[in-house]
Design a protein around this motif. Structure first.
Motif, PDB file in Angstrom:
ATOM      1  N   VAL A 364      32.310  72.067  46.102  1.00 21.10           N
ATOM      2  CA  VAL A 364      31.552  71.103  46.909  1.00 21.10           C
ATOM      3  C   VAL A 364      32.302  70.862  48.211  1.00 21.10           C
ATOM      4  O   VAL A 364      33.500  70.602  48.210  1.00 21.10           O
ATOM      5  CB  VAL A 364      31.383  69.762  46.161  1.00 21.10           C
ATOM      6  CG1 VAL A 364      30.774  68.707  47.088  1.00 21.10           C
ATOM      7  CG2 VAL A 364      30.516  69.951  44.929  1.00 21.10           C
ATOM      8  N   ILE A 365      31.609  70.995  49.317  1.00 22.77           N
ATOM      9  CA  ILE A 365      32.163  70.712  50.647  1.00 22.77           C
ATOM     10  C   ILE A 365      31.315  69.586  51.247  1.00 22.77           C
ATOM     11  O   ILE A 365      30.088  69.597  51.117  1.00 22.77           O
ATOM     12  CB  ILE A 365      32.057  71.956  51.573  1.00 22.77           C
ATOM     13  CG1 ILE A 365      32.834  73.139  50.980  1.00 22.77           C
ATOM     14  CG2 ILE A 365      32.528  71.624  52.985  1.00 22.77           C
ATOM     15  CD1 ILE A 365      34.311  73.113  51.173  1.00 22.77           C
ATOM     16  N   TRP A 366      32.001  68.646  51.877  1.00 22.51           N
ATOM     17  CA  TRP A 366      31.280  67.556  52.540  1.00 22.51           C
ATOM     18  C   TRP A 366      31.288  67.763  54.042  1.00 22.51           C
ATOM     19  O   TRP A 366      32.322  68.106  54.625  1.00 22.51           O
ATOM     20  CB  TRP A 366      31.960  66.218  52.225  1.00 22.51           C
ATOM     21  CG  TRP A 366      31.628  65.696  50.867  1.00 22.51           C
ATOM     22  CD1 TRP A 366      32.329  65.879  49.715  1.00 22.51           C
ATOM     23  CD2 TRP A 366      30.499  64.879  50.529  1.00 22.51           C
ATOM     24  NE1 TRP A 366      31.700  65.229  48.672  1.00 22.51           N
ATOM     25  CE2 TRP A 366      30.587  64.601  49.145  1.00 22.51           C
ATOM     26  CE3 TRP A 366      29.425  64.352  51.258  1.00 22.51           C
ATOM     27  CZ2 TRP A 366      29.639  63.814  48.483  1.00 22.51           C
ATOM     28  CZ3 TRP A 366      28.490  63.577  50.592  1.00 22.51           C
ATOM     29  CH2 TRP A 366      28.595  63.318  49.224  1.00 22.51           C
ATOM     30  N   ALA A 367      30.163  67.534  54.673  1.00 21.69           N
ATOM     31  CA  ALA A 367      30.068  67.682  56.126  1.00 21.69           C
ATOM     32  C   ALA A 367      29.180  66.583  56.699  1.00 21.69           C
ATOM     33  O   ALA A 367      28.619  65.769  55.958  1.00 21.69           O
ATOM     34  CB  ALA A 367      29.506  69.059  56.474  1.00 21.69           C
ATOM     35  N   ASN A 368      29.064  66.581  58.003  1.00 19.03           N
ATOM     36  CA  ASN A 368      28.182  65.633  58.684  1.00 19.03           C
ATOM     37  C   ASN A 368      27.199  66.386  59.550  1.00 19.03           C
ATOM     38  O   ASN A 368      27.396  67.555  59.860  1.00 19.03           O
ATOM     39  CB  ASN A 368      28.992  64.681  59.568  1.00 19.03           C
ATOM     40  CG  ASN A 368      29.860  63.736  58.775  1.00 19.03           C
ATOM     41  OD1 ASN A 368      31.082  63.887  58.734  1.00 19.03           O
ATOM     42  ND2 ASN A 368      29.246  62.797  58.118  1.00 19.03           N
ATOM     43  N   ASP A 369      26.176  65.681  59.984  1.00 26.51           N
ATOM     44  CA  ASP A 369      25.249  66.272  60.937  1.00 26.51           C
ATOM     45  C   ASP A 369      25.852  66.226  62.340  1.00 26.51           C
ATOM     46  O   ASP A 369      26.905  65.618  62.560  1.00 26.51           O
ATOM     47  CB  ASP A 369      23.890  65.567  60.886  1.00 26.51           C
ATOM     48  CG  ASP A 369      23.991  64.077  61.157  1.00 26.51           C
ATOM     49  OD1 ASP A 369      25.110  63.525  61.045  1.00 26.51           O
ATOM     50  OD2 ASP A 369      22.963  63.457  61.478  1.00 26.51           O
ATOM     51  N   LEU A 370      25.190  66.903  63.255  1.00 25.62           N
ATOM     52  CA  LEU A 370      25.639  66.935  64.651  1.00 25.62           C
ATOM     53  C   LEU A 370      24.633  66.127  65.461  1.00 25.62           C
ATOM     54  O   LEU A 370      23.439  66.392  65.419  1.00 25.62           O
ATOM     55  CB  LEU A 370      25.697  68.380  65.152  1.00 25.62           C
ATOM     56  CG  LEU A 370      26.205  68.619  66.582  1.00 25.62           C
ATOM     57  CD1 LEU A 370      27.576  67.994  66.813  1.00 25.62           C
ATOM     58  CD2 LEU A 370      26.261  70.118  66.845  1.00 25.62           C
ATOM     59  N   THR A 371      25.152  65.147  66.178  1.00 29.02           N
ATOM     60  CA  THR A 371      24.256  64.197  66.844  1.00 29.02           C
ATOM     61  C   THR A 371      24.621  64.019  68.314  1.00 29.02           C
ATOM     62  O   THR A 371      25.732  64.351  68.730  1.00 29.02           O
ATOM     63  CB  THR A 371      24.361  62.813  66.175  1.00 29.02           C
ATOM     64  OG1 THR A 371      25.653  62.260  66.505  1.00 29.02           O
ATOM     65  CG2 THR A 371      24.245  62.901  64.665  1.00 29.02           C
ATOM     66  N   ALA A 372      23.702  63.472  69.050  1.00 23.83           N
ATOM     67  CA  ALA A 372      23.987  63.143  70.454  1.00 23.83           C
ATOM     68  C   ALA A 372      25.109  62.105  70.522  1.00 23.83           C
ATOM     69  O   ALA A 372      25.906  62.110  71.458  1.00 23.83           O
ATOM     70  CB  ALA A 372      22.726  62.629  71.139  1.00 23.83           C
ATOM     71  N   ASP A 373      25.184  61.231  69.520  1.00 23.66           N
ATOM     72  CA  ASP A 373      26.268  60.236  69.501  1.00 23.66           C
ATOM     73  C   ASP A 373      27.635  60.907  69.366  1.00 23.66           C
ATOM     74  O   ASP A 373      28.618  60.451  69.957  1.00 23.66           O
ATOM     75  CB  ASP A 373      26.076  59.251  68.339  1.00 23.66           C
ATOM     76  CG  ASP A 373      24.940  58.274  68.616  1.00 23.66           C
ATOM     77  OD1 ASP A 373      24.480  58.207  69.784  1.00 23.66           O
ATOM     78  OD2 ASP A 373      24.504  57.600  67.677  1.00 23.66           O
ATOM     79  N   TYR A 374      27.714  61.976  68.563  1.00 26.00           N
ATOM     80  CA  TYR A 374      28.978  62.715  68.441  1.00 26.00           C
ATOM     81  C   TYR A 374      29.364  63.287  69.802  1.00 26.00           C
ATOM     82  O   TYR A 374      30.512  63.190  70.228  1.00 26.00           O
ATOM     83  CB  TYR A 374      28.825  63.841  67.417  1.00 26.00           C
ATOM     84  CG  TYR A 374      30.047  64.744  67.284  1.00 26.00           C
ATOM     85  CD1 TYR A 374      31.058  64.443  66.391  1.00 26.00           C
ATOM     86  CD2 TYR A 374      30.179  65.893  68.070  1.00 26.00           C
ATOM     87  CE1 TYR A 374      32.183  65.262  66.281  1.00 26.00           C
ATOM     88  CE2 TYR A 374      31.289  66.710  67.966  1.00 26.00           C
ATOM     89  CZ  TYR A 374      32.290  66.394  67.059  1.00 26.00           C
ATOM     90  OH  TYR A 374      33.391  67.200  66.964  1.00 26.00           O
ATOM     91  N   VAL A 375      28.381  63.890  70.473  1.00 30.80           N
ATOM     92  CA  VAL A 375      28.653  64.452  71.798  1.00 30.80           C
ATOM     93  C   VAL A 375      29.118  63.347  72.739  1.00 30.80           C
ATOM     94  O   VAL A 375      30.122  63.492  73.442  1.00 30.80           O
ATOM     95  CB  VAL A 375      27.397  65.143  72.373  1.00 30.80           C
ATOM     96  CG1 VAL A 375      27.637  65.590  73.805  1.00 30.80           C
ATOM     97  CG2 VAL A 375      27.013  66.334  71.499  1.00 30.80           C
TER      98      VAL A 375
END
Lengths: 383, 383
Positions: A364-375
């Motif tokens: 199991v690997i955990w990740a996040n989405d990519l968002t304009a807020d991250y940018v």
């Protein structure tokens, strides 16, 4: 309760003025014994911050009397002068506590390539020592925050002993380790060897499988300190399980607070020919920017999952691959499966299951989405 | 002039109705000889679209009489039925042109996991064949666009012969190859062997070093068709140089039109111990989301460059690394160098130079910044 949940530890967290914001930025954790022992795991990035180079040496001795941690500056890529700053920090902490500098671990987090304001940090150590308390764990956890929106702590109770800990990390979250500072404490009575074995296994299965943004830090540090204050020596298996549980709890909190994220993505790779294959496929999916954008848009775009799997060396046949998103098998045998409109992606947690149909191992690997807020968070100012 | 700059080729581009928008979506390129030969390079993704599986076989014969290309659907992950659609497309094209289906290459681009509307595509082939012209190159280049904002063509003239080409690609741009469809044509009189050698070397140094977003397509196809119509057989070196120049030109256009990008980043890795090391380091920098965000914010955050270099296996010593951004050596010997405020990042092109101080090899990788527009374009709808 954090690092002071276990007996034999005091801690504090104060604002030394390292951060321009005036927020807390210096934490101190002290092992009061009676039988101190320690283990540590550090970043696998070959560009290592000065405090990592220092603390690796300290941990090698199997004994850590105290950990001094600062936010507000990573002290990475600062050359010999930066290493001297770390050394001076350990010396000052040792002097104030009456210990040997060779038993003082140092950890730093913040912007790379900037010297620490030692004129503020060193006096801060006096202040932090003055505020040490058996209830100081919370304040220590707060003082190591950078872009974290919440502080992270976890505690697991054993039979007469305890493992507790604190963590910080919100960006540069990727394997080897995830970017973070973590201090775990226990009052179990254990030598450095068993501590090291438990810590390595726990980080391998938890922090090492958190991949928020594919970026690996220069400052990752995970320390496990034992005081022996409970007088109890638990069995290795039950102790390792407790360490793993605390690490898993903290790792989940890191993903839940990742910079700019709107989704936490649990990537389950199943029926792999080996655990290594499962991890490789999981990481490839975790790092696929197009998929991360699709998840942000609540779009069950399984083609991007297959495209990511296809870049790996793992054992599989393209026309045997199955992919489920939130339990709906949208891809069967490498082609169109159940109706993608059945996938409900409204909630923060999204589960992607990749069935390689090549064996019986999984990861199991955990990740996040990519968002304009991250940018925005990573382009609007230096961090 | 595109694919019809060279003598011995006709082309067309029409709207068959595959795209719901009604925009052009079907291109046909025909080699009218007299001595047709061809070479091709395809995605290294192990999940390959049906047209890639088909065209790999066609190119193996060393002869391609025509290429039929559609946008509006990738025909990837569509199972045996999808492969049958590709087969039917080749058969229909062969029938209309009076050729053998085994000499018809097929290329598709668009959303993965969706069947093509064959009831529109097959009649479209009649229409495309009816509009074939020695001046149709431009229309063909327009018909293969997906999220491209402009169509891409390039031409290099040799001594009595020509190499021209068209490309599409704006997202899923990453090595092995970059995600794209490319058709190159020449009227040089060459056999499949020399064409293949020139094409492989050119793609290795151009398309393979474009890494806009780290994502690798299932549909990448680069074809080089020779007609022999000039009657001239150029020397291998001068011909290979012309092919490389056309590929470099098209690759630069792909980066310049990448989805949501506001910066084109030229990453020069110098003084590497080997070319492989240089490419590995360049790709690691190219794929670092935090750095890509910093570049978007015009922040010369060189710490993120070092952090990316540190994750590679390339030969280097951390305290010997030098990094320049737009010519300012902001990092010297792994530590703080020239004043970062000297870096002018107002222009679209940003040059990052990473000096590994470990040898004399080098490589250039092209990348883009990471922007909120990229996130929007890849999360707001399926693509």
């Amino acid at each position: 309760m954090s690092v002071t949940a276990a007996k034999g530890f005091t801690a504090s967290g104060i604002a030394a003025g390292i951060k321009e914001s005036g927020n807390p930025d210096l934490a101190l954790v002290v092992n009061t014994g009676p039988r101190p022992a320690a283990a540590g795991v550090f970043t696998s990035n070959r560009v290592k911050a000065a405090p990592v180079l220092w603390s690796e040496q300290v941990v090698r001795g199997g004994r850590v009397s105290a950990v001094i941690l600062n936010s507000g500056g990573a002290n990475a890529c600062t050359g010999p002068a930066g290493f001297q700053d770390t050394h001076a920090t350990a010396e000052k902490t040792a002097e104030v506590l009456g210990h040997n500098a060779g038993e003082i671990a140092v950890a730093s987090t913040g912007l790379i390539g900037v010297r620490l304001p030692m004129d503020k940090l060193l006096p801060g150590i006096d202040q932090a020592a003055a505020q040490l308390s058996a209830h100081g764990g919370e304040k220590a956890a707060i003082a190591i925050k950078t872009t974290d929106t919440v502080h992270k702590t976890a505690v697991v109770e054993g039979d007469g002993w305890v493992v507790g800990g604190m963590a910080k990390g919100a960006g540069m979250l990727a394997p080897g380790l995830a970017t973070m500072l973590v201090v775990l404490t226990t009052d179990a009575d254990l030598e450095a060897g068993p501590l090291d074995a438990a810590l390595r296994e726990a980080t391998r299965l938890t922090f090492d499988r958190v991949d928020s943004d594919g970026c690996m830090s220069t400052n990752d540090t995970v320390l496990l300190l034992a005081s022996g204050a409970s007088g109890i020596t638990p069995g290795q298996e039950v102790f390792a399980e407790a360490v793993r549980a605390v690490c898993a709890d903290l790792a989940r909190q890191l993903i839940g607070d990742a910079e700019g994220a709107s989704k936490d993505i649990r990537i389950e790779v199943v029926n792999a020919a080996s655990e290594d294959d499962a991890v490789e496929v999981g990481r490839s999916i975790a790092r696929n920017n197009l998929l991360k954008c699709a998840i942000h848009g609540e779009d069950p775009n399984w083609g991007r999952v297959l495209s990511a799997i296809g870049t790996t060396k793992a054992a599989f046949e393209p026309d045997e691959l199955n992919v489920a998103i939130n339990g709906v098998w949208v891809c069967k045998k490498g082609s169109v499966g159940e109706d993608r409109d059945l996938v409900d992606m409204r909630y923060r947690e999204v589960v992607i299951t990749a069935d390689l149909a090549a064996g019986s191992d999984s990861a199991v690997i955990w990740a996040n989405d990519l968002t304009a807020d991250y940018v925005h968070e990573n382009s609007a100012y230096s961090s």
